[in-house]
Scaffold this motif. Structure first.
Motif, PDB file in Angstrom:
ATOM      1  N   ILE A 276      20.518  61.890  20.258  1.00 12.12           N
ATOM      2  CA  ILE A 276      21.554  61.840  21.295  1.00 12.12           C
ATOM      3  C   ILE A 276      22.105  63.248  21.470  1.00 12.12           C
ATOM      4  CG2 ILE A 276      23.965  61.205  21.679  1.00 12.12           C
ATOM      5  CD1 ILE A 276      23.395  58.449  20.783  1.00 12.12           C
ATOM      6  N   GLY A 277      22.102  63.717  22.705  1.00 15.02           N
ATOM      7  CA  GLY A 277      22.721  64.996  23.023  1.00 15.02           C
ATOM      8  C   GLY A 277      23.707  64.800  24.155  1.00 15.02           C
ATOM      9  N   PHE A 278      24.837  65.505  24.082  1.00 15.44           N
ATOM     10  CA  PHE A 278      25.802  65.415  25.170  1.00 15.44           C
ATOM     11  C   PHE A 278      26.297  66.809  25.533  1.00 15.44           C
ATOM     12  CE2 PHE A 278      28.484  65.093  21.402  1.00 15.44           C
ATOM     13  CZ  PHE A 278      29.617  65.835  21.714  1.00 15.44           C
ATOM     14  N   ALA A 279      26.754  66.945  26.767  1.00 12.44           N
ATOM     15  CA  ALA A 279      27.279  68.221  27.277  1.00 12.44           C
ATOM     16  C   ALA A 279      28.149  67.904  28.472  1.00 12.44           C
ATOM     17  CB  ALA A 279      26.135  69.164  27.649  1.00 12.44           C
ATOM     18  N   GLY A 280      28.701  68.946  29.088  1.00 10.22           N
ATOM     19  CA  GLY A 280      29.503  68.769  30.292  1.00 10.22           C
ATOM     20  C   GLY A 280      30.981  68.681  30.031  1.00 10.22           C
ATOM     21  N   SER A 281      31.367  67.993  28.952  1.00 17.83           N
ATOM     22  CA  SER A 281      32.766  67.873  28.559  1.00 17.83           C
ATOM     23  C   SER A 281      32.794  67.423  27.107  1.00 17.83           C
ATOM     24  CB  SER A 281      33.523  66.886  29.461  1.00 17.83           C
ATOM     25  OG  SER A 281      32.949  65.605  29.377  1.00 17.83           O
ATOM     26  N   ASN A 302      26.149  68.154  20.141  1.00 17.90           N
ATOM     27  CA  ASN A 302      27.013  68.616  21.220  1.00 17.90           C
ATOM     28  C   ASN A 302      26.449  69.941  21.731  1.00 17.90           C
ATOM     29  OD1 ASN A 302      29.045  69.390  22.965  1.00 17.90           O
ATOM     30  ND2 ASN A 302      30.581  69.745  21.375  1.00 17.90           N
ATOM     31  N   HIS A 303      26.082  69.969  23.010  1.00 18.70           N
ATOM     32  CA  HIS A 303      25.531  71.171  23.628  1.00 18.70           C
ATOM     33  C   HIS A 303      26.585  71.778  24.545  1.00 18.70           C
ATOM     34  CE1 HIS A 303      23.385  73.395  26.833  1.00 18.70           C
ATOM     35  NE2 HIS A 303      22.532  73.708  25.894  1.00 18.70           N
ATOM     36  N   TYR A 304      26.922  73.035  24.309  1.00 20.64           N
ATOM     37  CA  TYR A 304      27.911  73.734  25.125  1.00 20.64           C
ATOM     38  C   TYR A 304      27.206  74.892  25.834  1.00 20.64           C
ATOM     39  CZ  TYR A 304      31.839  76.972  26.053  1.00 20.64           C
ATOM     40  OH  TYR A 304      32.735  77.850  26.631  1.00 20.64           O
ATOM     41  N   GLY A 305      27.230  74.858  27.154  1.00 18.75           N
ATOM     42  CA  GLY A 305      26.558  75.902  27.925  1.00 18.75           C
ATOM     43  C   GLY A 305      26.982  75.837  29.378  1.00 18.75           C
TER      44      GLY A 305
END
Length: 520
Positions: A276-281, A302-305
């Motif tokens: 599971i990967g999440f990003a955006g907020s 958690n992906h921050y970009g």
């Protein structure tokens, strides 16, 4: 090795031509079929005069035609320029004129918007349906040849232009090279622990950087399967995870929330789901726990970009450190510096560990863009002395992990003190009667600004109860607590789940149930 995307896709098709590449409803497309179809379309596009460096606007949902168009354009060196179908007619016109599009490929949903606009140079109209189109997409597939002329394509040639909508002003075009996209894809695969033949859910739109990299990650290297989701529906997504044996998800927190709390969530088997990967907020600690409980992934990232630089940081310890954005990606160098809303921040003015500042990212990264399309003003503001100024606020903890707490332009200055909305929001979300919250700064004659909390209640709660909760909370200084609580039915959000604070501030007060202003 030349890293142009068209050649890399051809390598994938030659490795495993019979492997399923795309699933759309009951239809299955192998890599061999997708390679052939995209070559046929590419040859037709070339007959129509579309060539290297030409920009082609694509206004379609996640569907096999969008994917065929993407690979066809990569093979002939043209630039895939997808547009959000929800954009206003005016913004669509602006984007088409901005990139001087040679062609628009569109579906019927946006036909009126496409046809009614006035363009500086009239592009060719290619529709999925014949009405209003010069030619249909399927006519091009019927008329094309099984091969196309392949021009020399350099790593630094443009592959994609993505438009960022932001919250104010005109959309900004972000040019991305073949090298940018290849490097970002490889980083995504490594940072999320993807494996050969992984299947993913194509839930994020392909006009968004998250959606595009979900596609590229499974197709360029892994020979995996992309299961199209034209319109996200939580129940349908849960069903597809079981029926298609999905291995990886990459979505925004709101989508996970809708799935994890769906009434039918216990009906399905998620044992194939590994990543599971999440990003955006940011994702709340409660939602992280719920996703772990329901889906039980081996990897939770958690992906921050951003669209401009795909990866800033990643964190695979979200259970142990909720809210943490982690450490720099494999291609990145980041700093946290003294923030200034007037744009006078300097890259060398770094802050101490634990101190809040603006997050900046070095532009030498192979994942980094070089500037906005036709927007030197925006480029000068965003890129200074070799650093990309994200406009995000955060701090680095004692372990070297980054935490993102808000935006520089959303910082509230009350009585000379700096208050960060997200810091208050994370506290209020711990209250059992609060479902959603957004904090904004409202002008005040005495204090300059005061923090006002907009609350979507989970159950009945009073402003006094919330204020007492904030007063007694060990992590919130008293001067930071909200001075007013406004109860609303929903919090406006962007596509990626970011709170639209400016829109909140514009909501008419008579449309809301407003509490009394608390003593200041």
């Amino acid at each position: 090795m030349n890293m142009n995307l068209g050649s890399l896709f051809e390598f994938s098709a030659n490795r495993y031509p019979n492997q399923i590449a795309v699933v759309q409803g009951q239809k299955r497309y192998t890599y061999g079929q997708l390679h052939h179809e995209s070559s046929v379309l590419a040859s037709s596009l070339q007959k129509l005069g579309v060539g290297k460096r030409d920009r082609v606007i694509v206004l379609m949902k996640n569907r096999v035609e969008t994917i065929i168009a993407f690979w066809a354009l990569q093979k002939i060196g043209a630039v895939f320029t997808p547009i959000n179908l929800r954009m206003s007619t005016k913004d669509i016109q602006y984007c088409v004129n901005d990139v001087e599009a040679k062609m628009i490929i569109f579906e019927d949903l946006v036909r009126t918007s496409v046809l009614k606009n006035k363009y500086n140079t009239r592009p060719l109209f290619i529709g999925l349906e014949p009405e209003g189109a010069d030619l249909t997409f399927h006519e091009l597939l019927e008329q094309g040849k099984g091969s196309c002329e392949r021009p020399p394509i350099d790593d630094n040639d443009l592959a994609v232009i993505l438009y960022t909508s932001g919250t104010t002003g005109r959309p900004k075009g972000v040019p991305r090279t073949h090298k940018n996209e290849y490097a970002s894809t490889m980083a995504h695969i490594l940072q999320n622990n993807y494996l050969l033949f992984d299947k993913t859910l194509g839930a994020m739109p392909l006009y968004h950087t998250m959606g595009l990299h979900a596609l590229l990650s499974v197709m360029l290297v892994l020979n995996g399967t992309y299961v199209t989701v034209p319109d996200f529906d939580a129940h349908e997504a849960l069903r597809l995870i079981q029926e298609e044996g999905i291995h990886s998800l990459y979505m925004i927190p709101k989508m996970y929330h809708d799935m994890a709390y769906h009434p039918d969530v216990d009906r399905y088997d998620y044992s194939t789901l590994r990543t599971i990967g999440f990003a955006g907020s940011s994702m709340s600690a409660e939602l992280i726990r719920r996703c772990q409980e329901v889906f039980r992934p081996q990897t939770f990232v958690n992906h921050y970009g951003s669209t401009e630089i795909y990866t800033f940081t990643t964190c695979s310890e979200v259970l142990q450190k909720p809210g943490c954005a982690g450490k720099p990606g494999i291609h990145q160098l980041i700093r946290v510096i003294v923030p200034n809303q007037d744009g006078s921040s300097h890259p060398d003015d770094t802050v101490s560990p634990g101190e809040i500042g603006e997050i900046i990212v070095h532009t030498d990264s192979v994942e980094a863009f070089k500037g906005y399309w036709n927007r030197p003003d925006a480029t000068r503001k965003a890129i200074r002395e070799g650093w990309y100024f994200t406009g995000d606020l955060g701090y680095i903890d004692e372990q070297g992990d980054l935490y993102v707490i808000g935006r520089v332009d959303e910082m509230i200055i009350s009585g000379g003190e700096h208050i960060h909305p997200q810091e208050i929001e994370m506290i209020l979300l711990e209250h059992p009667h609060v479902s959603q919250v957004a904090v904004v700064g409202v002008k005040d004659k005495r204090w300059g600004e005061i923090p006002v909390a907009y609350i979507v209640p989970r159950s009945q709660v009073t402003p006094q109860e919330l204020d007492q909760f904030c007063k007694e909370h060990p992590r919130l200084a008293s001067y930071k607590r909200p001075r007013e609580y406004v109860f609303v039915s929903e919090i406006p959000e962007s596509l990626t789940g970011k709170t639209l604070r400016r829109k909140l501030a514009q909501i008419e007060r008579e449309e809301k149930e407003i509490s009394n202003v608390l003593d200041q």
